[in-house]
Design a protein around this motif. Structure first.
Motif, PDB file in Angstrom:
ATOM      1  N   THR A   1      -1.685  -9.241   4.509  1.00  0.00           N
ATOM      2  CA  THR A   1      -0.266  -9.551   4.558  1.00  0.00           C
ATOM      3  C   THR A   1       0.469  -8.282   4.110  1.00  0.00           C
ATOM      4  O   THR A   1      -0.149  -7.346   3.607  1.00  0.00           O
ATOM      5  CB  THR A   1       0.066 -10.729   3.622  1.00  0.00           C
ATOM      6  OG1 THR A   1      -0.582 -10.537   2.346  1.00  0.00           O
ATOM      7  CG2 THR A   1      -0.412 -12.044   4.204  1.00  0.00           C
TER       8      THR A   1
ATOM      9  N   VAL B   1       1.941 -12.016   8.954  1.00  0.00           N
ATOM     10  CA  VAL B   1       2.788 -12.667   7.954  1.00  0.00           C
ATOM     11  C   VAL B   1       2.122 -13.917   7.394  1.00  0.00           C
ATOM     12  O   VAL B   1       2.416 -14.344   6.275  1.00  0.00           O
ATOM     13  CB  VAL B   1       4.171 -13.021   8.565  1.00  0.00           C
ATOM     14  CG1 VAL B   1       4.033 -14.122   9.600  1.00  0.00           C
ATOM     15  CG2 VAL B   1       5.166 -13.428   7.476  1.00  0.00           C
TER      16      VAL B   1
ATOM     17  N   ALA C   1      -0.921 -15.751   5.783  1.00  0.00           N
ATOM     18  CA  ALA C   1      -2.184 -15.555   5.077  1.00  0.00           C
ATOM     19  C   ALA C   1      -3.267 -16.479   5.624  1.00  0.00           C
ATOM     20  O   ALA C   1      -4.434 -16.092   5.739  1.00  0.00           O
ATOM     21  CB  ALA C   1      -1.985 -15.798   3.583  1.00  0.00           C
TER      22      ALA C   1
ATOM     23  N   VAL D   1      -4.743 -10.992   0.831  1.00  0.00           N
ATOM     24  CA  VAL D   1      -3.736 -12.025   1.057  1.00  0.00           C
ATOM     25  C   VAL D   1      -3.024 -12.385  -0.244  1.00  0.00           C
ATOM     26  O   VAL D   1      -3.544 -12.176  -1.337  1.00  0.00           O
ATOM     27  CB  VAL D   1      -4.358 -13.304   1.671  1.00  0.00           C
ATOM     28  CG1 VAL D   1      -4.917 -13.025   3.057  1.00  0.00           C
ATOM     29  CG2 VAL D   1      -5.450 -13.882   0.766  1.00  0.00           C
TER      30      VAL D   1
ATOM     31  N   ALA E   1       6.272 -17.351   6.539  1.00  0.00           N
ATOM     32  CA  ALA E   1       5.269 -16.918   5.565  1.00  0.00           C
ATOM     33  C   ALA E   1       4.732 -18.141   4.825  1.00  0.00           C
ATOM     34  O   ALA E   1       5.505 -18.900   4.229  1.00  0.00           O
ATOM     35  CB  ALA E   1       5.876 -15.915   4.589  1.00  0.00           C
TER      36      ALA E   1
END
Length: 379
Positions: free
Chosen positions: A97, A124, A126, A143, A200
């Motif tokens: 990320t 974006v 994880a 991540v 996200a």
């Protein structure tokens, strides 16, 4: 190709929710991606019903073309991997990320594996990255996991903790009334417009929980583009949660939030049966060295680390202030003046703010200790 896989997954699962679980994504992220695909094609591909999602006539047409393409690509990738293995090709595929620590990590990995073809994949999501690890598309992934919203680790993917609790800071315009304060209260930002990336994983949920805990209901705006977000902040239009190692750009300042209401865990993920599992210690050490380097370069985060006595800045012979105590000589909260008369953010300023630290130098590359939980962590 990724878009085609998404369409096939939704059709096979029969709903966006089930497809998101199979793909290791959040439902809002997959819904947003589906809308982008439909906008690009110019028509609805699925109808949402009580029983799930069904392809439209256009969707059926697209799926008829997509399925053989996806199958052929899967076969091609499998054959290419087999050929690469037979040829003994040295590869190192990194996933992550967004983080300023990635560049330094790549630099160190190239030095560690000088003959390897090292590549980087940024996402974006994880959870999507973890799925790529499980599928063998990347070897190891860095991540961020929002506190209280655990990521979905597929079977066979191991996690290694880098930083147990990283506080999230706030980016605000340098003209903002709170910009002169060393630490900012969320309540003092209640009238501001907040930038949040809803795609996200866990970011919006964690931010919303922090708002609810503080009794706030501010205005929100979805801006997934970091360049636009930075311009909005510098222009005085919004504020945004950010990583503590984020770069402070012209027109904005980065400050810690009081009591650290938002935090994440930093994790390294690798398949348990991967050839790199035995070398994960070195990969982790390189990433931690890069992270510590980025942390030291951030004036706001460096001050926070010194104040909390973090092992990221602990070196032989260094005497740090006790955790939770204000470093002697530091400017009081709300006073933008630099400690000891040095410019804010300079190494001299950091040493003046914590005179008990002798020869505070750049963190050594061997530092691998995870950061301690902040004294007032929320549940």
């Amino acid at each position: 190709m990724r878009h085609l896989r998404v369409l096939c997954a939704i059709a096979d699962a029969g709903s966006v929710r089930k497809a998101a679980l199979r793909l290791g994504m959040s439902q809002p992220s997959l819904t947003t991606q589906l809308r982008r695909i439909e906008n690009a094609i110019g028509g609805r591909l699925f109808t949402r019903e009580r029983t799930g999602s069904r392809p439209t006539a256009l969707g059926q047409s697209v799926l008829c073309r997509a399925r053989p393409i996806v199958a052929d690509m899967a076969a091609l990738v499998s054959e290419a991997r087999s050929a690469a293995a037979l040829a003994g090709e040295a590869r190192l595929r990194i996933g992550s990320t967004a983080s300023r620590a990635v560049a330094g990590w790549m630099r160190r990995l190239r030095a560690r594996y000088p003959g390897a073809d090292t590549t980087i994949h940024i996402d974006v999501s994880a959870n999507s990255l973890l799925q790529t690890v499980a599928d063998g598309q990347v070897d190891v992934a860095f991540v961020h996991e929002p506190e209280g919203f655990p990521l979905r680790f597929p079977a066979g993917v191991e996690q290694h903790v880098l930083v147990a609790r990283e506080p999230q800071f706030i980016a605000l315009p340098e003209s903002h009334p709170q910009a002169g304060h060393r630490v900012v209260d969320m309540a003092d930002l209640a009238d501001d417009q907040w930038i949040v990336d809803f795609t996200a994983d866990g970011e919006w949920a964690a931010t919303r929980r922090a708002f609810a805990t503080a009794g706030l209901n501010p205005r929100m705006v979805h801006v997934p583009d970091t360049t636009t977000a930075a311009e909005l902040i510098a222009g005085g239009e919004a504020v945004s949660v950010c990583q503590p190692i984020s770069q402070q750009r012209q027109g904005m300042v980065i400050r810690p939030l009081r009591d650290d209401p938002l935090a994440v865990r930093l994790l390294l993920a690798c398949r348990s049966d991967s050839r790199l599992e035995a070398e994960v210690g070195g990969l982790r050490a390189d990433l931690m060295a890069s992270y510590a380097e980025a942390a030291w370069a951030s004036a706001a985060y460096r001050w926070w680390l010194l104040r909390h006595g973090s092992p990221l800045l602990r070196q032989p012979g260094a005497l740090l202030p006790p955790p939770g105590e204000e470093p002697p000589g530091a400017a009081p909260d709300g006073d933008p003046a630099a400690a000891g008369g040095f410019p804010a953010g300079s190494p001299e300023h950091a040493r003046a703010a914590a005179p008990g630290v002798h020869r505070a130098r750049r963190p050594a590359a061997h530092v691998t200790a995870a950061a301690p939980r902040a004294p007032q962590a929320h549940g």
